[in-house]
Design a protein around this motif. Sequence first.
Motif, mmCIF file in Angstrom:
data_model
loop_
_atom_site.group_PDB
_atom_site.id
_atom_site.type_symbol
_atom_site.label_atom_id
_atom_site.label_comp_id
_atom_site.label_asym_id
_atom_site.label_seq_id
_atom_site.Cartn_x
_atom_site.Cartn_y
_atom_site.Cartn_z
ATOM 1 N N TRP A 50 -8.844 0.831 0.174
ATOM 2 C CA TRP A 50 -7.666 0.279 -0.985
ATOM 3 C C TRP A 50 -8.257 -0.217 -1.689
ATOM 4 O O TRP A 50 -8.848 -0.925 -3.038
ATOM 5 N N ARG A 51 -7.867 -1.438 -1.009
ATOM 6 C CA ARG A 51 -7.953 -3.484 -1.096
ATOM 7 C C ARG A 51 -9.492 -3.855 -1.119
ATOM 8 O O ARG A 51 -9.532 -4.465 -2.775
ATOM 9 N N ASP A 85 -12.450 8.219 -1.842
ATOM 10 C CA ASP A 85 -10.536 8.085 -3.190
ATOM 11 C C ASP A 85 -10.075 7.220 -3.339
ATOM 12 O O ASP A 85 -9.920 6.179 -2.572
ATOM 13 N N LEU A 133 1.173 3.741 -2.447
ATOM 14 C CA LEU A 133 0.546 5.500 -2.174
ATOM 15 C C LEU A 133 2.099 6.653 -2.781
ATOM 16 O O LEU A 133 1.854 7.942 -3.020
ATOM 17 N N ASP A 137 -7.654 6.076 -5.101
ATOM 18 C CA ASP A 137 -6.346 5.642 -5.186
ATOM 19 C C ASP A 137 -6.184 5.655 -3.674
ATOM 20 O O ASP A 137 -4.313 5.737 -4.057
ATOM 21 N N THR A 138 -6.162 6.361 -3.323
ATOM 22 C CA THR A 138 -6.086 6.132 -1.527
ATOM 23 C C THR A 138 -6.739 5.360 -0.652
ATOM 24 O O THR A 138 -5.720 5.106 -0.206
ATOM 25 N N GLY A 139 -7.881 5.221 -0.828
ATOM 26 C CA GLY A 139 -8.948 4.575 -0.556
ATOM 27 C C GLY A 139 -9.523 4.921 1.240
ATOM 28 O O GLY A 139 -10.402 4.800 2.022
ATOM 29 N N VAL A 140 -9.344 6.698 0.812
ATOM 30 C CA VAL A 140 -9.316 7.628 2.093
ATOM 31 C C VAL A 140 -11.365 7.765 1.798
ATOM 32 O O VAL A 140 -11.411 8.123 0.795
ATOM 33 N N PRO A 159 -8.127 3.214 5.057
ATOM 34 C CA PRO A 159 -7.846 4.083 3.159
ATOM 35 C C PRO A 159 -7.438 2.758 3.173
ATOM 36 O O PRO A 159 -7.924 1.812 2.507
ATOM 37 N N GLU A 160 -6.387 1.684 3.889
ATOM 38 C CA GLU A 160 -5.804 0.823 3.029
ATOM 39 C C GLU A 160 -6.831 -0.544 3.243
ATOM 40 O O GLU A 160 -7.302 -0.713 2.122
ATOM 41 N N TYR A 174 0.681 -1.425 0.230
ATOM 42 C CA TYR A 174 0.088 0.124 0.300
ATOM 43 C C TYR A 174 0.907 1.353 -0.094
ATOM 44 O O TYR A 174 0.678 2.285 -0.312
#
Lengths: 264, 783
Positions: free
Chosen positions: B776-777, B649, A251, B651-654, B772-773, A247
């Motif tokens: 994102w996953r 988001d 990033l 792209d980042t998982g936020v 976020p991770e 990750y």
Amino acid sequence: MYDFLYHKVNSVDDAVAAMGNADDGKFVAGGQTMLPTMKHRLASPSDVIDLGGVSDLVGIANEGDALVIGAMTTHAAVAASAEVQSAIPALAKLAGNIGDPAVRNRGTLGGSIANNDPAADYPAAVIALGATVKTNKREITGDDFFTGMFETALEEDELITAVSFPIPMTAAYIKFENPASRYAIVGVFIAKTVDGNRVAITGATPCAYRGMKFEKVLNEDFSSNACDAVEVSVDRMNSDIHASAEYRAHLVKVMVKRAVDACG
Amino acid sequence: MVENGIGVSVLRKEDKRFLIGKGNYTDDINVAGQTHAYFLRSPHGHATIESIDISAAAASAGVVAVFTGDDLAADGIGTLICGVTVTSDDGEPHRAPAHPALAQGKVNYVGDHVAIVIAETLAQAKDGAEKIAVDYGVLPAVTETARAADDDQVQIHEVAPNNMCFNWPFGDKEGVEAAFASAHKVSRLELINNRMVTNPMEPRASLGEYNTGTEEITLHVTTQNPHVHRLVLSAFNQLAPEHKLRVVGPDVGGGFGAKIFVYAEELVVGWACRKVERPVKWTGDRTEAFLADAHGRDHVATAEMAMDEDGKFLAMRVMTQANLGAYLSTFSTMVPSYLYAFLLAGQYTTPLIYSEVKAVFTNTAPVDACRGAGRPEATYLLERLVDVAARDMDLDPAEIRRRNFIPKDAFPYQTPVVQCYDSGDYVAALDKAMVLADYEGFPARATEAIARGKRRGIGLSSYVEACGIAPSAAVGQLGAGVGLWESAQVRFNPTGNVQVFTGTHSHGQGHETTFAQLVTEQLGVPFENIEVVHGDTAKTQFGMGTYGSRSLAVGGVAIAKACEKLITKGKKIAAHALEAAEGDIEFADGNFTVAGTDKAMNIGEVAFNAYVPHSYPEGLEPGFDENAFFDPLNFSFPAGTHICEVEVDTDTGVVEIVKYSAVDDFGKLVNPMIVEGQVHGGIVHGVGQALLEGCRYDSEGQLITATYMDYAMPRADNVPSFDVDYAPTDPPDNPLGVKGCGEAGAIAAPPAVINAITNALGIKHIDMPATPENVWRAAQGAA
């Protein structure tokens, strides 16, 4: 906290002398890492030499092609400085987003880079801007200063006096924050200079580093799309409960692209 | 409307002292001769103690005394208790291993209490603790909730084979199986309810004082329920008889459940102050709060819903494994059982429900009530399952809820899981929330977000919560060792001002304001002439304290009852003074009047008359001071719909919460400002669980989220400005027409947030915390 001898000094010479006389001395700048560590009884220096009274180490000067910032200048002072805001706004923004107001009003530039926390913000700026770290003994380039996790090129009795930041054409710092600590999980500083683009990445690896592959493609085509061609290796990446290596590697590229876009 | 009465957003009386630094918290209290205590804690998740050598510590500079578990045992001090019995499927009570306040031969979690060092200063106590030599025999640790009962796991307590505390089946198993066998569709979901650290702002603290003359112990302690502390410490721990033990919970900086329980530290401090005949103070630091406060939640569960072709719920089946930690905390067994399974009907008419709860021991801190306690776990599971069901049936999440809501004309409504809801109008709350959230406009907003590279999602949570736990007869049948009534005393002083003594405890809720509003409304005494007193067993007659959103719904009614008694007595006094028949006296707006005349007496004059009874007739008792106890007829059932809208988001998982709308039914609001504050705080707590907070131990039992550097708490920039409204109903089972509001947000918010994220990504499920991770996953998988 264990007992220690406290030294309040007024000059760099006195600070270095006090260090020379100590069994296991430590300089304290803003103390934002060191004091909590001591309070938790994880560090037990014999002597603490407080640099807070060394007025020579505080201040911000615009020398035309570079900003020279004293080592004991607080993050809050850098963030609020009209000189910094106009010459390198990305640096003011970086300083203004370190920690919280209490940290920013105590923590210092010199303390941050001497500690070299892998997730600290300033190392990215020092490297990307091609800054020079001035000490009581010599000048060290940003590229040579940070040597490993919590390690620097500084010698035992060597004290940072100032950092000289060359003024770039434009620059940007983008930080992906740890949701708990708000330190950088990945922070990317990009500086566009007459000599080319410099990219520095903090948080991702044990020590901030220069993104040479990104610099290469950006020197040819300064666009976020150009960054897609760069492979970020997972191997060197930090991995913890907040972000795996995979990750973080992902990033790095996302943050580089956003920093490129922010440079305009 | 009475000035500052019910329904007015009066500014909080208590805030002045807090804002100018005049709060009086336990650690603010310092007494002559005070010593400082430090607890040596286990550094291991699971270990035997082969030996402890305290000699060097006892000789260390400034050390007054060092005590271990043997010293407590030698004085006959009892072990810590769990006050609620759950009957396991073998007909036996739950397995209750001994919980010594200081370890005896074994430690079972990191932070477990090994010894107390008492010294002149805290630094000297810490120095002393470093000189205690403990020889540990480290054992493998059990740290995974889902695996704790597996055969390959090490046994923690001899009395609990397979680390099982209880296996508690509940409901109509055969009926549910039959309904599943013939169902049109079955939706199924496996989920985790993430473990939380409760994190009140003020860490726990205690100060014990022993008076050698009166042989009385005074214990100042961070408690939500001083009388419960006194009762337990006296009756079960033999600290001192109740009449020789005063427990004071002064200003307390937040509890959220973590300060309900009787902990090792306060028992040991209370005992040690008599032992050393000097005051002993202990103030926990933040690390100790992480390690040794009771934690919350920590379930793994499988939930299934059987439906007919219209999406009507036919039956639900829930299998849960709940982690209770290393020992049973004071009310721990109740949380994953009665406070959980009895809420599984939610707002729906599901006729058949079967639940099995396996509660397990692990080498982690004890787990007990944390804001919501069982009800957030039930609501999260149910409201997530309902969204999965909607997805499986290709129905809008609002529509499937609507089809299954208990209709408003069906109240009182008997659910299949014990609870009988007294009032509710779930459609009204849903409708209002959908308008507030502009649900209809969502598709356009989602399209617009895609143009900006974001994924937008919307999520509903229609919750019921059961708070104000009662009546005592019911909780007694369930195995609680206490009743759950509340008491109040309302005392007029001769000059006409009023002190209200409540058995509840305010640690952020604003009772000093809300309760004064009740009294000014009922008695007509000016708001500023009313003082609410709580938190001291020497002042308040008795009380069960504050938790489970009970203080207004139960404690407020006790105050109202005491006020009624004052009015009744006041009529007798006024009748005498005004030379009228008692039956002719009317009371309104603070005045007793003779009906049909202009003869009147203000209640303040009546009070003075009562204390200066120069011409009282025989049989009329002097004084103007009444007390009352109130045991409710039923729980209180707040309910509502919360709607969360997020942007992801990818792209980042936020995840950004862009809009949050809450419509709640809390019955009548006494102070709308305070209620809104409770709603906001509850939602933020729930958002914290959904997005940020995850307490984690490693395989050896080390707590790896033991500081705020690693345990993410929600902050102001994690949430938007909330849109809050109400859809009240009048609860017939509550004499004041009120419901509890303190936990609703923490119960409603987690599924609203997660339902919004799954909606945004088009996925079935993501576990909390949706970091976020993890997001994102999930987004990678969904893409």
